[in-house]
Motif scaffolding. Structure first.
Motif, short mmCIF file in Angstrom:
data_model
loop_
_atom_site.label_atom_id
_atom_site.label_comp_id
_atom_site.label_asym_id
_atom_site.label_seq_id
_atom_site.Cartn_x
_atom_site.Cartn_y
_atom_site.Cartn_z
N ASN A 163 0.77 -1.12 -0.16
CA ASN A 163 -0.14 -0.17 0.05
C ASN A 163 0.83 1.23 0.08
OD1 ASN A 163 -2.45 -1.00 0.02
ND2 ASN A 163 -2.51 -1.50 2.25
N GLN A 164 1.92 1.27 0.80
CA GLN A 164 2.86 2.48 0.73
C GLN A 164 3.47 2.69 -0.55
OE1 GLN A 164 5.82 1.23 3.65
NE2 GLN A 164 4.13 1.93 5.47
N ALA A 165 3.83 1.48 -1.29
CA ALA A 165 4.65 1.75 -2.68
C ALA A 165 3.39 2.05 -3.50
CB ALA A 165 5.03 0.33 -3.09
N SER A 166 2.10 1.86 -3.47
CA SER A 166 1.25 2.31 -4.40
C SER A 166 0.73 3.72 -4.13
CB SER A 166 -0.12 1.39 -3.95
OG SER A 166 -1.25 1.92 -4.81
N ALA A 167 0.92 4.22 -2.98
CA ALA A 167 0.71 5.72 -2.73
C ALA A 167 2.10 6.49 -3.29
CB ALA A 167 0.58 5.78 -1.01
N HIS A 168 3.37 6.03 -2.89
CA HIS A 168 4.22 6.60 -3.61
C HIS A 168 4.12 6.62 -4.98
CE1 HIS A 168 5.76 7.13 0.43
NE2 HIS A 168 6.17 5.94 0.48
N ARG A 169 4.10 5.56 -5.68
CA ARG A 169 3.66 5.62 -7.14
C ARG A 169 2.56 6.52 -7.56
NH1 ARG A 169 4.25 3.11 -11.93
NH2 ARG A 169 2.47 3.07 -13.29
N ASP A 170 1.70 6.44 -6.89
CA ASP A 170 0.57 7.85 -7.44
C ASP A 170 1.08 9.05 -7.22
OD1 ASP A 170 -1.30 5.65 -7.91
OD2 ASP A 170 -2.41 5.73 -6.00
N GLU A 171 1.69 9.23 -6.09
CA GLU A 171 2.22 10.80 -5.93
C GLU A 171 3.31 11.03 -7.02
OE1 GLU A 171 2.43 14.35 -4.16
OE2 GLU A 171 1.06 12.68 -3.95
N ARG A 172 4.13 10.01 -7.24
CA ARG A 172 5.06 10.28 -8.26
C ARG A 172 4.50 10.43 -9.72
NH1 ARG A 172 7.55 6.92 -11.86
NH2 ARG A 172 6.64 5.00 -11.06
N LEU A 173 3.52 9.90 -10.08
CA LEU A 173 3.17 10.02 -11.34
C LEU A 173 2.41 11.45 -11.27
CD1 LEU A 173 1.52 6.64 -12.26
CD2 LEU A 173 3.72 7.65 -12.92
N ALA A 174 1.63 11.77 -10.12
CA ALA A 174 1.18 12.92 -10.21
C ALA A 174 1.87 14.25 -10.26
CB ALA A 174 -0.02 13.03 -8.83
N ILE A 175 3.00 14.05 -9.64
CA ILE A 175 3.95 15.33 -9.66
C ILE A 175 4.54 15.43 -11.09
CG2 ILE A 175 6.17 16.16 -8.53
CD1 ILE A 175 5.23 14.81 -5.98
N SER A 176 4.98 14.13 -11.70
CA SER A 176 5.66 14.05 -12.88
C SER A 176 4.81 14.75 -13.97
CB SER A 176 5.81 12.47 -13.02
OG SER A 176 6.62 11.99 -12.31
N ALA A 177 3.46 14.72 -14.00
CA ALA A 177 2.66 15.30 -14.91
C ALA A 177 2.57 16.67 -15.15
CB ALA A 177 1.14 14.71 -14.74
N LYS A 178 2.99 17.42 -14.00
CA LYS A 178 3.03 18.82 -13.79
C LYS A 178 4.14 19.41 -14.46
CE LYS A 178 0.93 18.72 -9.06
NZ LYS A 178 1.24 18.98 -7.67
N ARG A 179 3.69 20.47 -15.48
CA ARG A 179 4.48 21.17 -16.26
C ARG A 179 4.40 22.93 -15.87
NH1 ARG A 179 6.41 16.99 -16.13
NH2 ARG A 179 7.25 15.88 -18.00
N MET A 180 5.54 23.48 -16.26
CA MET A 180 5.39 24.97 -16.05
C MET A 180 4.18 25.67 -16.91
SD MET A 180 8.26 27.99 -16.44
CE MET A 180 8.76 27.22 -17.96
N PRO A 181 3.33 26.53 -16.58
CA PRO A 181 2.27 26.85 -17.45
C PRO A 181 2.79 27.81 -18.42
CG PRO A 181 1.83 27.47 -15.10
CD PRO A 181 3.17 26.92 -15.24
N GLN A 182 2.26 27.62 -19.59
CA GLN A 182 2.65 28.28 -20.90
C GLN A 182 2.70 29.72 -20.73
OE1 GLN A 182 4.08 26.87 -23.48
NE2 GLN A 182 4.13 25.08 -22.47
N THR A 183 1.70 30.33 -19.95
CA THR A 183 1.73 31.66 -19.91
C THR A 183 3.07 32.32 -19.02
OG1 THR A 183 0.38 31.31 -17.88
CG2 THR A 183 -0.83 32.03 -19.81
#
Length: 254
Positions: A163-183
């Motif tokens: 369950n801990q590994a699952s939580a860390h994976r979900d958090e990793r993927l969520a942060i990885s998808a973030k990018r600097m706004p184009q504006t």
């Protein structure tokens, strides 16, 4: 040191940009264009100060946010791979026939992450393949049938680690998808361009000083922009997070 940190292609682009800026400055200087602004040095200087202040504040904020996300991704990678290592470690107390599916599922997942997920995340593609493989890891733990109280205790521990590994994976993927706004990217680029634009018309009394100031400012703004855009994608570019923790699970995991 700089040759190890900044790629040759980036340094060549910087050199071309500096050469272009210097050539343009010299052409304007020779044509006497700067004489049109001899009485406006204070006004142009005030504009440079205002725009420079705005640029530095916004740039510092952007770097702070991007570096925080970059570090967070690294942190979650260590936590997720660490949880998977614990899964392999504590499963050693189980019988080999019971442990083998868990170890196999973990190594297959880790290999897929190291070989395919990094490139998928760098281009914003989905991670369906590794999602399925991680589900297989969870199922391999859930399918364990404890034979006695000792194995039941180990089973509960393995479930908690999974369950801990699952939580860390979900958090990793969520942060990885973030990018600097184009504006924000556009504003930083526009502010840097305006600083160079105003420097081209600033009526330096000493042409050599103007040439040096423009060359240095061009180089600094270029490399500042390079750092900002490079760190924005933690899985691609010069500075990126590595998949070594997952690769080690395949080569060293027992």
């Amino acid at each position: 040191m700089i040759t190890q940190v900044i790629p040759v292609t980036v340094r060549l682009r910087a050199a071309k940009l500096m050469a272009g800026a210097v050539a343009l400055y010299l052409a304007l200087r020779v044509s006497g264009f700067h004489k049109l602004f001899q009485n406006d040095a204070e006004g142009i200087g005030a504009l440079l100060q205002i725009i420079g202040t705005l640029y530095s504040v916004v740039y510092a904020f952007a770097i702070y946010v991007i570096w925080g996300q970059f570090a967070a991704v690294e942190n979650e990678i260590q936590k997720e791979s660490g949880a998977l290592k614990d899964l392999l470690l504590f499963s050693q107390r189980l019988k080999e026939a019971v442990r083998e599916p868990i170890a196999r599922a973990v190594k297959i997942y880790a290999r897929a992450v190291a070989e395919t997920e990094w490139s998928a995340l760098s281009t914003g593609e989905n991670t369906d393949k590794t999602d399925r493989l991680f589900s297989a890891v969870i199922f391999s733990v859930a399918d364990v049938k404890p034979a006695d109280d000792a194995e039941r205790t180990i089973y509960q521990l393995l479930l908690e680690i999974a369950n801990q590994a699952s939580a860390h994976r979900d958090e990793r993927l969520a942060i990885s998808a973030k990018r600097m706004p184009q504006t924000l990217r556009l504003f930083v680029t526009l502010a840097a361009s305006m600083i160079l634009f105003l420097l081209l018309f600033f009526p330096f009394r000493n042409p050599a000083l103007g040439l040096i100031a423009l060359a240095i400012t061009t180089a600094l703004l270029f490399f500042a922009h390079f750092v900002l855009t490079d760190l924005d994608n933690p899985f691609d570019g010069t500075w990126n997070v590595g998949s070594e923790p997952f690769a080690e699970l395949v080569t060293k995991g027992r």
